[in-house]
Design an enzyme around this catalytic site. Structure first.
Site, PDB file in Angstrom:
ATOM      1  N   GLU A   1       0.891  -1.173   0.000  1.00 25.52           N
ATOM      2  CA  GLU A   1       0.000   0.000   0.000  1.00 25.52           C
ATOM      3  C   GLU A   1       0.917   1.208   0.000  1.00 25.52           C
ATOM      4  O   GLU A   1       1.503   1.541   1.027  1.00 25.52           O
ATOM      5  CB  GLU A   1      -0.867   0.028   1.260  1.00 25.52           C
ATOM      6  CG  GLU A   1      -1.787  -1.151   1.456  1.00 25.52           C
ATOM      7  CD  GLU A   1      -2.910  -1.200   0.451  1.00 25.52           C
ATOM      8  OE1 GLU A   1      -3.087  -0.228  -0.313  1.00 25.52           O
ATOM      9  OE2 GLU A   1      -3.604  -2.225   0.413  1.00 25.52           O
TER      10      GLU A   1
ATOM     11  N   CYS B   1      -2.369   8.578   3.052  1.00 26.61           N
ATOM     12  CA  CYS B   1      -2.098   8.307   1.634  1.00 26.61           C
ATOM     13  C   CYS B   1      -3.349   8.496   0.781  1.00 26.61           C
ATOM     14  O   CYS B   1      -3.248   8.594  -0.439  1.00 26.61           O
ATOM     15  CB  CYS B   1      -1.495   6.933   1.455  1.00 26.61           C
ATOM     16  SG  CYS B   1      -2.389   5.692   2.366  1.00 26.61           S
TER      17      CYS B   1
END
Ligand code: ADP
Length: 505
Positions: free
Chosen positions: A275, A309
């Site tokens: 990720e 993010c």
């Protein structure tokens, strides 16, 4: 319960009123094989509170020899953990969930102090992160195989799912709890055991989670936490990638480190889930409900001071509503965002995590100003609040040569660019190597379906700024990563599909 909880525990795990936390009791505690241990070389590193610079604890700085031992321990524990029925693993996860729930406030205090998140936001992360433990306690009982339709009458065909082995987790500082539970919940449900390397800025939350796991009776060796500082991270990371006893690496962090780990896994063709960074577009079309778009933008952008993010990074606003949107969001920030925990009813934002991050944000903003950006609010450090605080900032007159136009900002900065039609918005939104999250606001139903399909990201918020939940698949496309976390897909990163062919029937 002792070291990591600042309240005294009752037998039923209810906290009595919180006394100040004594961080001097939390050192000397990596967690390997159910024991609280030091680094074999006796080294420590310091953990600081970014809000005030106070040193919270000295934490053991583990090296490859210690982590190698943790991998051996996890491999040994795998033999029995993987053989337990899903229902039993489910029950362990449920106990872990209950104990985390009962200690939410104490864990949130630790999380808040080491990450700088305001307490309420930290508490929100504990609840969000714990929802993955709950979700995967439920999923543990549903890891089913398949009976296949055989092409010949003398054979029966079957798929079964088996855990891949030891899972190595490398996690970041921006969600010190949720990035662990989202991975470890799925790993444990699948039958894997874990070696967890938390971020050097935030290892205390990880250790608090281990104390809860210990209380929950999760068997020794199933969960291990191996903290280390930045100077040991590369060698520890390499060991985790190259050690044949590790079955899968699962990482959340920067794209640069993710690419390095991917390379290091190639030698043994190890499975990896990544990720990585995002560069989320936030598009507001002229048909949008502007008030909702502003609320969505602020909620998504200023959560964790912009250090997530999935934070919107590039605000693309249709020409016709550009000025109105910029004025509305600037006023909203002025009236509703504060650094002050005492200002009730307002959204509180904390500091950046460390000096490097603060300097990076300021450099991005000053670069934009130098190249002609207009500052509507903010645009500078909030040094009067604390060394690592930065003012919520809105910039316009953005040009493609500015750093903020091209890179993930990871801070409380909104940069707004105009577009004239849907095609242009999509073209700009997709002109990046990242593809994690994207957001758009529109009331035009056919536009909603068109844009949802054309936008090149793994997750789309449509008239919505906060999208993460245990039920849905979290993950990106392009350089934002591989694999999915959460949802029933999250389990797949931790299992192999085995095909069984029964002949001579
Ligand atoms: P950030 O820059 O936001 O700290 P990183 O990707 O550098 O993001 O860090 C995320 C996690 O990766 C942290 O736990 C960090 O210690 C770890 N890490 C950093 N460098 C390496 C490396 N070379 N190998 C393995 N892990 C690393």
């Amino acid at each position: 319960m002792n070291a990591y909880f600042y309240g005294k525990m009752l037998p039923n795990h209810q906290l009595i009123a919180a006394a100040p936390m004594n961080y001097s009791t939390v050192k000397n505690c990596a967690y390997i094989n159910g024991k609280w241990v030091n680094a074999s070389k006796g080294q420590f590193f310091k953990v600081f509170n970014p809000a005030n610079g106070q040193c919270l604890a000295d934490v053991p700085n583990l090296g490859v020899e210690d982590v190698s031992e943790a991998i051996d321990v996890a491999e040994k524990a795998f033999q029995s953990w993987s053989n337990k029925p899903g229902k039993e693993r489910s029950q362990f996860l449920r106990k872990w969930f209950n104990i985390i729930t009962e200690n939410s406030e104490s864990i949130a205090k630790i999380l808040s102090e080491e990450s700088g998140k305001p307490f309420n936001e930290a508490l929100g992360e504990v609840q969000y992160g714990n929802s993955f433990v709950e979700w995967f306690s439920e999923e543990a009982r549903r890891i089913n195989g398949e009976i296949l339709s055989s092409p010949v009458s003398t054979r029966e065909l079957m798929h079964i799912k088996q855990p891949v082995g030891v899972a190595a987790l490398i996690t970041p500082w921006n969600f010190p709890l949720a990035m662990i539970t989202r991975k470890a919940g799925a790993a444990l449900a699948a039958g894997c055991t874990c070696v967890i390397k938390p971020a050097e800025d935030t290892p205390l939350t990880a250790l608090a989670l281990m104390e809860c796991a210990e209380k929950a009776g999760i068997p020794v060796g199933v969960l291990n936490v191996v903290p280390c500082d930045r100077s040991n991270a590369a060698s520890v990371g390499q060991l985790l990638c190259e050690n044949p006893k590790v079955g899968v690496i699962t990482f959340t962090g920067s794209t640069a480190v993710g690419k390095l780990l991917y390379k290091q896994c190639s030698g043994s063709v190890k499975r990896i889930a990544l990720e990585l960074g995002g560069n989320a577009p936030f598009i507001v079309f002229k048909s949008a409900d502007l008030k909702k778009a502003v609320l969505g933008a602020v909620g998504a952008k200023f959560r964790n001071c912009g250090q997530t993010c999935v934070s919107p990074n590039r605000f693309l606003i249709e020409n016709a509503i550009f000025d109105e949107f910029v004025n509305a969001i600037t006023s909203y920030i002025k009236e509703n965002i504060t650094f002050d925990s005492q200002s009730s009813g307002k959204m509180q934002i904390g500091p950046l995590i460390n000096k490097a991050q603060l300097n990076k944000i300021d450099n991005i903003v000053q670069d934009a100003i130098k190249k002609g950006a207009k500052v509507h609010i903010g645009g500078k450090r909030a040094s009067d609040v604390g060394e690592l605080f930065y003012e919520p900032t809105v910039l316009t007159n953005i040009t493609p040569d500015m750093i903020c136009y091209n890179e993930e900002i990871f801070g409380p900065v909104i940069s707004c660019t105009k577009f004239s039609d849907e095609d242009e918005a999509i073209k700009v939104a997709n002109a990046t190597n990242s593809g994690l999250a994207g957001y758009f606001f529109s009331k035009d139903v056919s536009q909603i379906f068109r844009v949802s399909k054309k936008i090149q990201v793994g997750m789309v918020g449509i008239n919505e700024g906060l999208i993460s939940t245990a039920e849905a698949a979290f993950g990106g496309v392009k350089e934002s990563g591989l694999g999915r976390e959460g949802s029933h897909h999250g389990i797949e990163e931790f299992v192999n599909v085995k095909y069984l062919c029964f002949g001579d029937l």
